[in-house]
Scaffold this motif. Sequence first.
Motif, PDB file in Angstrom:
ATOM      1  N   ILE A   1      56.968   3.144  -2.787  1.00  0.00           N
ATOM      2  CA  ILE A   1      57.492   4.230  -1.946  1.00  0.00           C
ATOM      3  C   ILE A   1      58.983   4.429  -2.218  1.00  0.00           C
ATOM      4  CG2 ILE A   1      58.042   4.853   0.452  1.00  0.00           C
ATOM      5  CD1 ILE A   1      55.275   3.576   1.188  1.00  0.00           C
ATOM      6  N   VAL A   2      59.714   3.322  -2.324  1.00  0.00           N
ATOM      7  CA  VAL A   2      61.150   3.427  -2.608  1.00  0.00           C
ATOM      8  C   VAL A   2      61.358   4.074  -3.979  1.00  0.00           C
ATOM      9  CG1 VAL A   2      63.286   2.142  -3.012  1.00  0.00           C
ATOM     10  CG2 VAL A   2      61.763   1.470  -1.145  1.00  0.00           C
ATOM     11  N   ALA A   3      60.591   3.612  -4.973  1.00  0.00           N
ATOM     12  CA  ALA A   3      60.746   4.143  -6.330  1.00  0.00           C
ATOM     13  C   ALA A   3      60.405   5.640  -6.356  1.00  0.00           C
ATOM     14  CB  ALA A   3      59.858   3.364  -7.306  1.00  0.00           C
ATOM     15  N   ALA A   4      59.301   6.008  -5.686  1.00  0.00           N
ATOM     16  CA  ALA A   4      58.878   7.410  -5.687  1.00  0.00           C
ATOM     17  C   ALA A   4      59.884   8.277  -4.933  1.00  0.00           C
ATOM     18  CB  ALA A   4      57.487   7.528  -5.040  1.00  0.00           C
ATOM     19  N   ALA A   5      60.382   7.782  -3.803  1.00  0.00           N
ATOM     20  CA  ALA A   5      61.355   8.544  -3.029  1.00  0.00           C
ATOM     21  C   ALA A   5      62.606   8.792  -3.857  1.00  0.00           C
ATOM     22  CB  ALA A   5      61.694   7.780  -1.752  1.00  0.00           C
ATOM     23  N   LEU A   6      63.078   7.750  -4.552  1.00  0.00           N
ATOM     24  CA  LEU A   6      64.270   7.907  -5.383  1.00  0.00           C
ATOM     25  C   LEU A   6      64.019   8.895  -6.516  1.00  0.00           C
ATOM     26  CD1 LEU A   6      65.516   4.214  -5.530  1.00  0.00           C
ATOM     27  CD2 LEU A   6      66.754   6.149  -4.549  1.00  0.00           C
ATOM     28  N   ALA A   7      62.836   8.770  -7.150  1.00  0.00           N
ATOM     29  CA  ALA A   7      62.513   9.656  -8.275  1.00  0.00           C
ATOM     30  C   ALA A   7      62.473  11.110  -7.805  1.00  0.00           C
ATOM     31  CB  ALA A   7      61.180   9.248  -8.890  1.00  0.00           C
TER      32      ALA A   7
ATOM     33  N   THR B   1      61.534  -6.687  -5.646  1.00  0.00           N
ATOM     34  CA  THR B   1      61.703  -5.252  -5.397  1.00  0.00           C
ATOM     35  C   THR B   1      63.020  -4.758  -5.995  1.00  0.00           C
ATOM     36  OG1 THR B   1      60.490  -5.548  -3.344  1.00  0.00           O
ATOM     37  CG2 THR B   1      61.683  -3.482  -3.603  1.00  0.00           C
ATOM     38  N   TRP B   2      64.074  -5.523  -5.733  1.00  0.00           N
ATOM     39  CA  TRP B   2      65.392  -5.186  -6.274  1.00  0.00           C
ATOM     40  C   TRP B   2      65.333  -5.051  -7.796  1.00  0.00           C
ATOM     41  CZ3 TRP B   2      68.910  -8.119  -9.327  1.00  0.00           C
ATOM     42  CH2 TRP B   2      70.224  -7.633  -9.347  1.00  0.00           C
ATOM     43  N   SER B   3      64.582  -5.972  -8.418  1.00  0.00           N
ATOM     44  CA  SER B   3      64.519  -5.986  -9.889  1.00  0.00           C
ATOM     45  C   SER B   3      63.704  -4.838 -10.455  1.00  0.00           C
ATOM     46  CB  SER B   3      63.889  -7.297 -10.384  1.00  0.00           C
ATOM     47  OG  SER B   3      64.665  -8.386  -9.995  1.00  0.00           O
ATOM     48  N   THR B   4      62.610  -4.439  -9.756  1.00  0.00           N
ATOM     49  CA  THR B   4      61.636  -3.565 -10.421  1.00  0.00           C
ATOM     50  C   THR B   4      61.652  -2.121  -9.941  1.00  0.00           C
ATOM     51  OG1 THR B   4      59.980  -4.368  -8.881  1.00  0.00           O
ATOM     52  CG2 THR B   4      60.050  -5.412 -11.042  1.00  0.00           C
ATOM     53  N   VAL B   5      62.348  -1.854  -8.847  1.00  0.00           N
ATOM     54  CA  VAL B   5      62.392  -0.471  -8.368  1.00  0.00           C
ATOM     55  C   VAL B   5      62.912   0.461  -9.463  1.00  0.00           C
ATOM     56  CG1 VAL B   5      63.866   1.025  -6.977  1.00  0.00           C
ATOM     57  CG2 VAL B   5      62.426  -0.639  -5.854  1.00  0.00           C
ATOM     58  N   GLY B   6      63.939   0.015 -10.162  1.00  0.00           N
ATOM     59  CA  GLY B   6      64.597   0.852 -11.168  1.00  0.00           C
ATOM     60  C   GLY B   6      63.665   1.336 -12.259  1.00  0.00           C
ATOM     61  N   ILE B   7      62.916   0.413 -12.840  1.00  0.00           N
ATOM     62  CA  ILE B   7      62.063   0.795 -13.970  1.00  0.00           C
ATOM     63  C   ILE B   7      60.944   1.717 -13.493  1.00  0.00           C
ATOM     64  CG2 ILE B   7      60.640  -1.312 -13.796  1.00  0.00           C
ATOM     65  CD1 ILE B   7      61.536   0.511 -17.055  1.00  0.00           C
ATOM     66  N   ASN B   8      60.385   1.430 -12.301  1.00  0.00           N
ATOM     67  CA  ASN B   8      59.320   2.288 -11.782  1.00  0.00           C
ATOM     68  C   ASN B   8      59.855   3.675 -11.438  1.00  0.00           C
ATOM     69  OD1 ASN B   8      57.053   0.479 -11.919  1.00  0.00           O
ATOM     70  ND2 ASN B   8      58.050  -0.692 -10.299  1.00  0.00           N
ATOM     71  N   MET B   9      61.070   3.707 -10.916  1.00  0.00           N
ATOM     72  CA  MET B   9      61.701   4.997 -10.616  1.00  0.00           C
ATOM     73  C   MET B   9      61.854   5.808 -11.904  1.00  0.00           C
ATOM     74  SD  MET B   9      64.871   6.600 -10.913  1.00  0.00           S
ATOM     75  CE  MET B   9      66.118   5.334 -11.056  1.00  0.00           C
TER      76      MET B   9
ATOM     77  N   VAL C   1      51.872   7.089 -11.395  1.00  0.00           N
ATOM     78  CA  VAL C   1      51.845   6.233 -10.200  1.00  0.00           C
ATOM     79  C   VAL C   1      50.826   5.118 -10.395  1.00  0.00           C
ATOM     80  CG1 VAL C   1      51.320   6.142  -7.731  1.00  0.00           C
ATOM     81  CG2 VAL C   1      52.607   8.078  -8.659  1.00  0.00           C
ATOM     82  N   LEU C   2      49.660   5.497 -10.929  1.00  0.00           N
ATOM     83  CA  LEU C   2      48.608   4.499 -11.143  1.00  0.00           C
ATOM     84  C   LEU C   2      49.072   3.431 -12.133  1.00  0.00           C
ATOM     85  CD1 LEU C   2      45.752   3.574 -10.618  1.00  0.00           C
ATOM     86  CD2 LEU C   2      44.975   5.066 -12.458  1.00  0.00           C
ATOM     87  N   LEU C   3      49.693   3.877 -13.207  1.00  0.00           N
ATOM     88  CA  LEU C   3      50.167   2.940 -14.233  1.00  0.00           C
ATOM     89  C   LEU C   3      51.157   1.933 -13.643  1.00  0.00           C
ATOM     90  CD1 LEU C   3      50.564   2.253 -17.381  1.00  0.00           C
ATOM     91  CD2 LEU C   3      52.623   3.641 -17.146  1.00  0.00           C
ATOM     92  N   THR C   4      52.137   2.447 -12.903  1.00  0.00           N
ATOM     93  CA  THR C   4      53.148   1.548 -12.349  1.00  0.00           C
ATOM     94  C   THR C   4      52.547   0.634 -11.288  1.00  0.00           C
ATOM     95  OG1 THR C   4      53.763   3.410 -10.958  1.00  0.00           O
ATOM     96  CG2 THR C   4      55.199   2.944 -12.802  1.00  0.00           C
ATOM     97  N   THR C   5      51.616   1.178 -10.485  1.00  0.00           N
ATOM     98  CA  THR C   5      50.979   0.337  -9.468  1.00  0.00           C
ATOM     99  C   THR C   5      50.187  -0.788 -10.121  1.00  0.00           C
ATOM    100  OG1 THR C   5      50.749   2.299  -8.102  1.00  0.00           O
ATOM    101  CG2 THR C   5      49.487   0.369  -7.439  1.00  0.00           C
TER     102      THR C   5
END
Lengths: 313, 439
Positions: A103-109, A181-189, A230-234
């Motif tokens: 959700i954080v990654a998607a919101a940022l994106a 979360t801190w580490s991976t939000v960026g790449i997913n975003m 989204v599916l890939l990152t999940t």
Amino acid sequence: MASVTAVRGSRRKRMSPAGSRLVPYVFVAPFVVLFIVFLIAPIGVAIANSLFSQQAAGLGFGGVERVFVGLDNYVRALQDHEFVVGFGRVLLYGVVQIPVMMIVAAALALLFDTGLVRGSRFFQFAVFLPYAVPGVIAALLWGFLYQPSVSPLVGGLSALGIDADFLAPGMVLWSIANVATWSTVGINMIILFAALQGVPREMYEAARIDGAGELRIALSIKIPMIAPAVLLTTLSSIIGTLQLFNEPQVLKSITSNIPSDYTPNMAVYAASTLDRNPNLASAMAVVLGLATLVVSVVVLRLTRRRNGVSDGV
Amino acid sequence: MTAKMLYPTRRVARFGAIALAAAVLVSCSSGSDDESDTTDEAGGGTTTLEYWGWVPGMEDLVATWNEANPDVQVEFHRMTGDDGEKVEAAVDAGSGPDIVQLSSDVLTDYVINDRVQDISEFVGDDESNYTPSSWKAVSVADGVYGLPQGVGPAAMMYRSDIFAAHGIEVPTTWDDYLAAARALHAADPNVVIANLSPTEAAQWQVEVHQNGASLYGTEGDSWKVSVNGAESKEVAQRWQTLLDEGLISTVPMWTPEYWAAVNEGRIATIIQAAWFPALLEENAADTAGNWQVAPMPSKDGQPAAGDTGGSIVVVLRGAENPEAAATFISWLDGSDETQAPLIEDGGLFPSTLNGLESDSLYQPQPFFANQVINEVYADAVQSEPDTWSAGPNFATAFQAIADEFSKVVTGQQTYADALDKAQEATVADLESRGLSVAD
């Protein structure tokens, strides 16, 4: 050299059907060789190892024998209470951490995609930066922030009257989740943002003409359009969760609330290095691999049915 | 994948490497010594030994040896971090060194898995120069598998300033210790008598050893596991009282959190081995002059100490020339020439009699207000009970203890419960290896 070129030249002209049938194999060979040597073979060795056991007798000084024990190691692994509890623990972790992170990654994106953010390049870089920090280092950094005597974070919270213990038994799992979360939000975003860039802009215009607001566009057009991403990152997050190791293993050195078999992967490591039982560790590793496979397939099936996303995965 | 299967491969590889080295050396060597060893025939009398260890200053000692012994050249590799686990894999894969430094606790496991060589025929005469308990550490099942290189007798470091400030006597018995713990905590709630780290079982090991116990013993052809023996339970009871009354802290050792507590004077005593003072000085430099060392408290005030175990140097399975390796270890660990460097540069507490007599051991330590602290540790060596013996799955037992103790400090169980569970885990692990365990 000259002769080689000559031969090649002449061959190309009259390439036989047999030769042309061979070409694809030649191109595919490097991948197949590496795949077999570095993926299939180790799995084979692990499965073979898991069926044996090192057995001694009496005091053990008569020598050690390698004995075929069938599925004994699997039975032992599954009877190991802590190992099984570890699966429950990472599942609980995943159920909370993955949605939060996504959700954080998607919101940022989505935010960056609207073009409303000033200096979006800088902020994108800032969000992505933690991903460039290796997981072990990230855990070390956060480890300092979790220890009361050296942490400005704990000190600051306590000045506000909040008594935070990030390493308490019930809390430590979420402290680990925070690091991940801190580490991976960026790449997913970044992945989601890249997918958003590929969505044709005309669709937004059409939606706007129909009277849709930005929020409506985000939820009804953007998110469905980037469902495959989204599916890939999940999916990769789920796999990463089941294999959770770096963060808890590092934080283990600063708190006694993370035992050596806290996650399945840590239990495998403990069995092979601390308990010096590579056979049992192999069995545990195979169980972990199978569990990952099953969870991945189930998630794929569920999402495929719901979203009709089936291509490419 | 046994060591035996791979052994020939290693032999070939090693042979090739030595032959290559020989080709270089032969031009300047006269090929004087003519030994029966195949390696030596190819090598023109030169044996090369690979030695892995972690003691500081070892490079200089190896250089001294190499200069004096042109036909037995030693190559030293400094071990760091997880190299300990690498050794086992290396030996099993046939690519291990000839000589390696180990913690004495793991030797039994090495013997069972056939990773070390019995060198009793080469070092039998050395026994008289070693303390009996250190010699016991290298003797497993009628064999001698190496030589001791340092031991870990324990004593109590204490904050003389804190005890003086509150007018509390430094305890000599465990009863006094408990009284002092209560008095300290009453005088200053921020101060605890000790930090009993659940993840670092060394202090537990020391107190259990002092109490005349051992984790392992043998009964006929079976192992006897006493993780939860009566002597251990007695120590557990003491720890439980300290924990229940809130007289100790339970921060994991070696963490920034731990060193912060030490530096801020929140920990009044540390019971640890002779190798610890150097680390204390390094990590708590600002507290210099406030520390002193006294013998561990005991039940009746009579001298009795425990030990964290020492290190040993062994000849590994793949070594081609065990005699040369044993001769080198014998010189390194036991000769008069090496004692001072091992103590001064290596920071080792000697396991040898000539080392215990060395002047370099008894230097005043400025950090400890110029006390000659090793006099206390030397007395500790003399007062250790002769009961401790290592067993086959020491690492498993200690991990189980640490994992279970962690649940004690969060109030999920008692120390006694923890010992029962660790006992169960240790026995189950031995049995899963086919070893017999006595009830």
